[in-house]
Scaffold this motif. Sequence first.
Motif, PDB file in Angstrom:
ATOM      1  N   ARG A 329      -0.943 -38.973   5.385  1.00 37.50           N
ATOM      2  CA  ARG A 329      -0.540 -37.574   5.275  1.00 37.50           C
ATOM      3  C   ARG A 329       0.495 -37.445   4.176  1.00 37.50           C
ATOM      4  N   GLU A 330       0.013 -37.343   2.944  1.00 38.52           N
ATOM      5  CA  GLU A 330       0.902 -37.219   1.806  1.00 38.52           C
ATOM      6  C   GLU A 330       0.813 -35.850   1.145  1.00 38.52           C
ATOM      7  N   GLY A 331      -0.374 -35.227   1.202  1.00 38.42           N
ATOM      8  CA  GLY A 331      -0.513 -33.882   0.646  1.00 38.42           C
ATOM      9  C   GLY A 331      -1.171 -33.827  -0.724  1.00 38.42           C
ATOM     10  N   LYS A 332      -1.859 -34.879  -1.130  1.00 38.83           N
ATOM     11  CA  LYS A 332      -2.553 -34.839  -2.416  1.00 38.83           C
ATOM     12  C   LYS A 332      -3.846 -34.032  -2.267  1.00 38.83           C
ATOM     13  N   ASP A 352     -17.721 -24.685 -10.848  1.00 40.57           N
ATOM     14  CA  ASP A 352     -17.365 -25.996 -11.398  1.00 40.57           C
ATOM     15  C   ASP A 352     -15.859 -26.156 -11.584  1.00 40.57           C
ATOM     16  N   VAL A 353     -15.105 -25.929 -10.516  1.00 40.91           N
ATOM     17  CA  VAL A 353     -13.645 -26.005 -10.565  1.00 40.91           C
ATOM     18  C   VAL A 353     -13.200 -27.437 -10.284  1.00 40.91           C
ATOM     19  N   SER A 354     -12.396 -27.984 -11.186  1.00 37.75           N
ATOM     20  CA  SER A 354     -11.849 -29.340 -11.007  1.00 37.75           C
ATOM     21  C   SER A 354     -10.373 -29.343 -11.372  1.00 37.75           C
ATOM     22  N   PHE A 355      -9.562 -29.925 -10.514  1.00 37.89           N
ATOM     23  CA  PHE A 355      -8.126 -30.119 -10.784  1.00 37.89           C
ATOM     24  C   PHE A 355      -7.576 -31.006  -9.678  1.00 37.89           C
ATOM     25  N   SER A 356      -6.354 -31.483  -9.852  1.00 36.32           N
ATOM     26  CA  SER A 356      -5.702 -32.287  -8.817  1.00 36.32           C
ATOM     27  C   SER A 356      -4.231 -31.898  -8.740  1.00 36.32           C
ATOM     28  N   VAL A 357      -3.684 -32.017  -7.522  1.00 36.83           N
ATOM     29  CA  VAL A 357      -2.276 -31.705  -7.285  1.00 36.83           C
ATOM     30  C   VAL A 357      -1.654 -32.905  -6.586  1.00 36.83           C
ATOM     31  N   GLN A 358      -0.606 -33.447  -7.178  1.00 42.11           N
ATOM     32  CA  GLN A 358       0.050 -34.628  -6.628  1.00 42.11           C
ATOM     33  C   GLN A 358       0.906 -34.276  -5.416  1.00 42.11           C
ATOM     34  N   PRO A 359       1.107 -35.219  -4.497  1.00 40.98           N
ATOM     35  CA  PRO A 359       1.910 -34.957  -3.302  1.00 40.98           C
ATOM     36  C   PRO A 359       3.305 -34.440  -3.659  1.00 40.98           C
ATOM     37  N   GLY A 360       3.732 -33.394  -2.982  1.00 37.42           N
ATOM     38  CA  GLY A 360       5.074 -32.850  -3.177  1.00 37.42           C
ATOM     39  C   GLY A 360       5.234 -31.964  -4.388  1.00 37.42           C
ATOM     40  N   SER A 361       4.190 -31.780  -5.169  1.00 36.32           N
ATOM     41  CA  SER A 361       4.311 -30.937  -6.360  1.00 36.32           C
ATOM     42  C   SER A 361       3.892 -29.505  -6.060  1.00 36.32           C
ATOM     43  N   ALA A 386     -17.480 -25.534   0.739  1.00 38.14           N
ATOM     44  CA  ALA A 386     -17.872 -25.473  -0.667  1.00 38.14           C
ATOM     45  C   ALA A 386     -19.382 -25.596  -0.805  1.00 38.14           C
ATOM     46  N   THR A 387     -19.952 -24.785  -1.695  1.00 36.01           N
ATOM     47  CA  THR A 387     -21.395 -24.831  -1.926  1.00 36.01           C
ATOM     48  C   THR A 387     -21.784 -26.110  -2.663  1.00 36.01           C
ATOM     49  N   GLU A 388     -20.971 -26.491  -3.643  1.00 33.82           N
ATOM     50  CA  GLU A 388     -21.197 -27.725  -4.404  1.00 33.82           C
ATOM     51  C   GLU A 388     -19.856 -28.409  -4.638  1.00 33.82           C
ATOM     52  N   GLY A 389     -19.908 -29.720  -4.897  1.00 27.47           N
ATOM     53  CA  GLY A 389     -18.700 -30.462  -5.225  1.00 27.47           C
ATOM     54  C   GLY A 389     -17.952 -30.951  -3.996  1.00 27.47           C
ATOM     55  N   GLU A 390     -16.792 -31.544  -4.229  1.00 25.60           N
ATOM     56  CA  GLU A 390     -15.996 -32.112  -3.151  1.00 25.60           C
ATOM     57  C   GLU A 390     -14.558 -31.641  -3.252  1.00 25.60           C
ATOM     58  N   ILE A 391     -13.949 -31.451  -2.068  1.00 27.58           N
ATOM     59  CA  ILE A 391     -12.521 -31.153  -1.984  1.00 27.58           C
ATOM     60  C   ILE A 391     -11.890 -32.287  -1.191  1.00 27.58           C
ATOM     61  N   LEU A 392     -10.957 -32.976  -1.810  1.00 29.12           N
ATOM     62  CA  LEU A 392     -10.328 -34.143  -1.191  1.00 29.12           C
ATOM     63  C   LEU A 392      -8.882 -33.832  -0.834  1.00 29.12           C
ATOM     64  N   VAL A 393      -8.495 -34.231   0.358  1.00 27.05           N
ATOM     65  CA  VAL A 393      -7.097 -34.182   0.777  1.00 27.05           C
ATOM     66  C   VAL A 393      -6.680 -35.608   1.075  1.00 27.05           C
ATOM     67  N   GLY A 395      -7.332 -38.123  -0.687  1.00 28.80           N
ATOM     68  CA  GLY A 395      -8.435 -38.994  -1.050  1.00 28.80           C
ATOM     69  C   GLY A 395      -9.624 -38.943  -0.119  1.00 28.80           C
ATOM     70  N   ILE A 396      -9.565 -38.122   0.925  1.00 23.57           N
ATOM     71  CA  ILE A 396     -10.647 -38.019   1.900  1.00 23.57           C
ATOM     72  C   ILE A 396     -11.268 -36.636   1.813  1.00 23.57           C
ATOM     73  N   ASP A 397     -12.599 -36.586   1.761  1.00 21.93           N
ATOM     74  CA  ASP A 397     -13.294 -35.297   1.737  1.00 21.93           C
ATOM     75  C   ASP A 397     -12.903 -34.492   2.975  1.00 21.93           C
ATOM     76  N   VAL A 398     -12.610 -33.216   2.785  1.00 25.14           N
ATOM     77  CA  VAL A 398     -12.166 -32.392   3.921  1.00 25.14           C
ATOM     78  C   VAL A 398     -13.223 -32.328   5.021  1.00 25.14           C
ATOM     79  N   LYS A 399     -14.486 -32.561   4.671  1.00 26.97           N
ATOM     80  CA  LYS A 399     -15.550 -32.533   5.683  1.00 26.97           C
ATOM     81  C   LYS A 399     -15.455 -33.721   6.631  1.00 26.97           C
TER      82      LYS A 399
END
Length: 578
Positions: A329-332, A352-361, A386-393, A395-399
């Motif tokens: 549980r870091e929040g990335k 086609d949205v891609s980005f990343s947010v580091q923990p605590g930022s 999401a219809t396509e792609g992956e959302i990771l929290v 490093g783990i897919d939210v699914k």
Amino acid sequence: MKTVLSYLSPYKWLVITALLFMLIELSVELVQPLLIAAIIDEGILANDQQKIFFLGSIMLGLSVIAFFAGIINTFIASHAVQSYGYDIRQAIFKKIQSFTMATFFKFPTASLITRLTNDVTITQNVIFMGLRIMLRAPLLVIGSIIMSFLVHPYLALFLVIGAPFLVVFLYIMSRKGLTLFGNVQKSVDKVTRKVQENLQAVRLIKAYLRGNFESTRFAGVAETLKMDNVKAFRIMELILPVLLFVMNVSLMAVLWFGAKEIQTADAQMGELVAIVNYAMRMTGAFSMFAFIIIFFSRAKASAERMEEVLLVQEGIEEIDNDLKREFPREGKIEFQHVSFHYPTTNTPVLKDVSFSVQPGSKLAIMGATGSGKSTLLNLIPRFFEATEGEILVDGIDVKEWSLRELRQVIGVVPQQSILFTGSIEDNLGWGDSTATTELLKEAAKQAQIHNSIEQFPDQYNTKVGQKGVNLSGGQKQRLSIARALVRKPEILLLDDSTSALDVSTENALWEALEDENATMLVITQKVRTAQGADQILLLDEGAVSAYGTHNELMESSSLYREIAESQQEGDDHVELHS
């Protein structure tokens, strides 16, 4: 109605007992004409006073038994029906809570309110009437016919001569009633929706002096409801005259041929009186059939609407599943080629949205109205998939997260500040029911609302009106932020949640949140707010237009420069245009 009636199962013994006492009442009513016939033939005509007194005493005793049976039946039926109503309301409300957002939007809010209130009440009333009256009416008709044949088969034939016609007629009218009262319930939904909409917008209506206009619009939907009711009841009102006409013709035939039977000594006076008595009871029972069909038709329409909610199988959130994996549980947060469109349309909201947010930022999300900002936040706690792609929290897919584990690490502050009826302390504790008073006050201080609360006469015990009507917009926003902070979330999602705050209060808020160990995604229209973020994500028609720091976007994005320059001229709240 099978699903709806299944909620009576826990009370089956109460139902059986109520029906038993109803049958006692019915039995007394069916025996009385026989006693009357005996009093006439064996007592009055035979001039036997002792027989009259004896049979009269039996009738009186049976009447007392029927009286107490009716009272007990009413008491038991009421208890069973009220318990049933409680259970099915709880079941419908719980089912609604389990809906995914996509499923929830398939049902208009006003319609769900009507199903929880009006529809449940209608089915309750019909079940109660069924245990008390409605089932008794057809049984009284059947019992009267049977008893009539036992008394005098020839005269009894005239009572049933119109039965085939009545059976077909009642079947047709019940089918019509089901359709018509289904339309009535839909019209009730529209009236409820209009009332709900107007009560929510009462300030705006008064400010624009649109009361008369809205009254006219309400009159339109109310007129539709009136006409649907009139049409339904107009058809149903045909039932009683037809039933009474057929039964009166049968009764006249009984009297005509009964008189002839007495003249030829083929029937006794008491037998004719008994047959006439049964005919009158049948007529009374048939007169109830019109009301039975009306109430049953409405109940069946209401039951089908409730079943529509109870039987939803797809689009249900499984909050407690078998997956109990321990996640870091870091929040990335990472979006990898995410696209999305709502289930009711194929038009993409995110592309086609891609980005990343580091923990605590802290990530600021900007974009024009309709660019997909709020939708992007809604995908993280899986309000939508999401219809396509992956959302990771982390490093783990939210699914792969259980919904409970995922949402426990997320604090959400919606665009529209929603508060609940109760005290300020209740609303803050709503974010975490185990939070101590000290923790609530700490969160309130971070959200810059503590001093305002302290100035209220009852401080944290101050009652909050419905939707926070007695608070200002800024106070509601800060309470919403404090409620999310109480959870101590690893991820904090703020959907334009500081729009009503002045500059100094907002600066103090962001300064206080710097010590909060949470990854923050902040939707904002203010460049000044975005400037304090670690990264800025600029959306344009659902796609990523630019991503980076304020200085990087000032150099690389003409759209961002245009926004910044327009706000530097003095309008911090200018709407973003693509």
